[in-house]
Design an enzyme around this catalytic site. Structure first.
Site, PDB file in Angstrom:
ATOM      1  N   ASN A   9       0.870  -1.175   0.000  1.00 21.28           N
ATOM      2  CA  ASN A   9       0.000   0.000   0.000  1.00 21.28           C
ATOM      3  C   ASN A   9       0.905   1.222   0.000  1.00 21.28           C
ATOM      4  O   ASN A   9       1.459   1.593   1.033  1.00 21.28           O
ATOM      5  CB  ASN A   9      -0.909  -0.002   1.240  1.00 21.28           C
ATOM      6  N   LYS A  11       0.076   4.214  -0.351  1.00 22.50           N
ATOM      7  CA  LYS A  11      -0.592   5.416   0.176  1.00 22.50           C
ATOM      8  C   LYS A  11      -0.353   6.589  -0.784  1.00 22.50           C
ATOM      9  O   LYS A  11      -0.322   6.368  -1.992  1.00 22.50           O
ATOM     10  CB  LYS A  11      -0.135   5.689   1.612  1.00 22.50           C
ATOM     11  N   HIS A 100      -9.754   1.406   4.550  1.00 22.68           N
ATOM     12  CA  HIS A 100      -8.515   1.622   5.301  1.00 22.68           C
ATOM     13  C   HIS A 100      -8.786   2.618   6.433  1.00 22.68           C
ATOM     14  O   HIS A 100      -9.566   3.555   6.268  1.00 22.68           O
ATOM     15  CB  HIS A 100      -7.428   2.155   4.362  1.00 22.68           C
ATOM     16  N   GLU A 102      -7.157   5.016   7.518  1.00 19.54           N
ATOM     17  CA  GLU A 102      -6.877   6.424   7.185  1.00 19.54           C
ATOM     18  C   GLU A 102      -8.073   7.038   6.457  1.00 19.54           C
ATOM     19  O   GLU A 102      -8.400   8.208   6.656  1.00 19.54           O
ATOM     20  CB  GLU A 102      -5.589   6.517   6.347  1.00 19.54           C
ATOM     21  N   GLU A 172      -5.754  -4.732  10.388  1.00 18.32           N
ATOM     22  CA  GLU A 172      -4.754  -3.688  10.622  1.00 18.32           C
ATOM     23  C   GLU A 172      -5.107  -2.942  11.911  1.00 18.32           C
ATOM     24  O   GLU A 172      -5.924  -1.993  11.878  1.00 18.32           O
ATOM     25  CB  GLU A 172      -4.731  -2.689   9.463  1.00 18.32           C
ATOM     26  N   GLY A 178       2.064   2.586  10.964  1.00 18.62           N
ATOM     27  CA  GLY A 178       3.005   3.693  10.877  1.00 18.62           C
ATOM     28  C   GLY A 178       3.658   4.060  12.196  1.00 18.62           C
ATOM     29  O   GLY A 178       4.276   5.119  12.304  1.00 18.62           O
ATOM     30  N   SER A 212       2.988  -1.823  10.568  1.00 20.38           N
ATOM     31  CA  SER A 212       4.415  -1.919  10.908  1.00 20.38           C
ATOM     32  C   SER A 212       5.002  -3.295  10.596  1.00 20.38           C
ATOM     33  O   SER A 212       5.890  -3.758  11.316  1.00 20.38           O
ATOM     34  CB  SER A 212       4.660  -1.534  12.372  1.00 20.38           C
TER      35      SER A 212
HETATM   36  P1  13P Z   1       2.726   0.645   7.745  1.00 24.29           P
HETATM   37  O1  13P Z   1       3.235  -0.658   7.171  1.00 24.29           O
HETATM   38  O2  13P Z   1       3.482   1.834   7.228  1.00 24.29           O
HETATM   39  O3  13P Z   1       2.588   0.592   9.228  1.00 24.29           O
HETATM   40  O4  13P Z   1       1.244   0.838   7.143  1.00 24.29           O
HETATM   41  C1  13P Z   1       0.381  -0.237   7.208  1.00 24.29           C
HETATM   42  C2  13P Z   1      -0.816   0.096   6.405  1.00 24.29           C
HETATM   43  O5  13P Z   1      -1.557   0.997   6.703  1.00 24.29           O
HETATM   44  C3  13P Z   1      -1.049  -0.719   5.207  1.00 24.29           C
HETATM   45  O6  13P Z   1      -2.303  -0.485   4.675  1.00 24.29           O
END
Ligand code: 13P
Length: 258
Positions: A9, A11, A100, A102, A172, A178, A212
């Site tokens: 991902n 982002k 997601h 976010e 997740e 993150g 992570s």
């Molecule tokens: P990180 O791997 O940067 O923690 O992000 C995970 C994520 O949100 C994948 O969709």
């Protein structure tokens, strides 16, 4: 036997030129995972066509798939800024992330809108990658399984068992995204194992861990019986780093089944 599955991902990272560069660096490194794992690169909308074009030459058999990071549920219309499932499918997008955290936190996505997006994607033959997970507060107060169960039932309750079995789900935990605070392998396994019991078909769905996941913890996480692979954010942005993460994860899986 479920196939190991790794989704990047990206982002809101990478221009179209950077997406092309990534494809050129990653395709030769990923070649050794052919027959061993499914791999999908979920990129910003503007990168999807360049990525697909590049991979068509580098990977003519289509081993590396392309995914979007969101979709709108209506087929077309006066919806400024939105993209429909039919538009994505027309550009040979195979997967699409929905729900997601976010998007839920920053852009107002809810279980109800996620359910509509899932339906739209299935209608366009795009596999949804449905994200669920609890906040830190919910985690600390022991509500992780309740929260995840509520999200799964609200987002996927309207589907048939067969449709659910064909999904990709990503567990997740929001506190792990993150932050460098990865869930424990046992925590991820327990939650994903629980998701498999929630409704018909989920036992056979591909269920990933995300939050992570890095090259140095992927083996432990993916060695767990219920964890089929990862949805990887920052550790997927470098092509060599993502290939190392997949390599390590497959070693973990091999070690667990030996
Ligand atoms: P990180 O791997 O940067 O923690 O992000 C995970 C994520 O949100 C994948 O969709």
């Amino acid at each position: 036997m479920r196939e190991p599955f790794f989704a990047a991902n990206w982002k809101m990272y990478k221009t179209p030129a950077q997406a092309r560069e990534y494809a050129n660096a990653f395709a030769p490194l990923a070649d050794k995972f052919r027959e061993r794992a499914a791999i999908v690169l979920c990129a910003p909308f503007i990168d999807l066509v360049p990525l697909r074009e590049e991979l068509r030459d580098l990977d003519p058999a289509g081993f590396i798939d392309v995914g979007a990071q969101d979709v709108f549920w209506e087929p077309e219309g006066a919806y400024t800024g939105e993209i429909s499932a039919a538009m994505l499918g027309g550009e040979s997008v195979d997967y699409c992330i929905v729900g997601h955290s976010e998007r839920r936190r920053l852009f107002g996505d809810t279980d109800e809108t996620v359910a509509r997006k899932v339906t739209a994607l299935l209608g366009a033959d795009i596999v949804p990658i449905v994200c669920v997970g609890e906040t830190l507060e919910e985690h600390q107060t022991g509500r992780r399984l309740d929260v995840v169960a509520g999200q799964i039932r609200a987002c996927l309750g309207h589907l048939s068992d067969e449709q659910r079995a064909g999904l990709v789900i990503a567990y997740e935990p929001i506190w792990a995204i993150g932050t460098g605070m990865c869930d424990t392998p046992q925590g991820a396994d327990e939650t994903i194992g629980f998701i498999r019991t929630l409704d018909g078909g989920l036992e056979d769905a591909t269920i990933l861990y995300g939050g992570s996941m890095k090259a140095d913890n992927a083996a432990y996480l993916c060695a767990e019986q219920n964890v089929d692979g990862g949805l990887v954010g920052s550790a997927s942005l470098d092509p060599a780093g993502f290939a190392t993460l997949i390599d390590n994860a497959l070693r973990g899986i091999d070690g667990a089944s030996a």
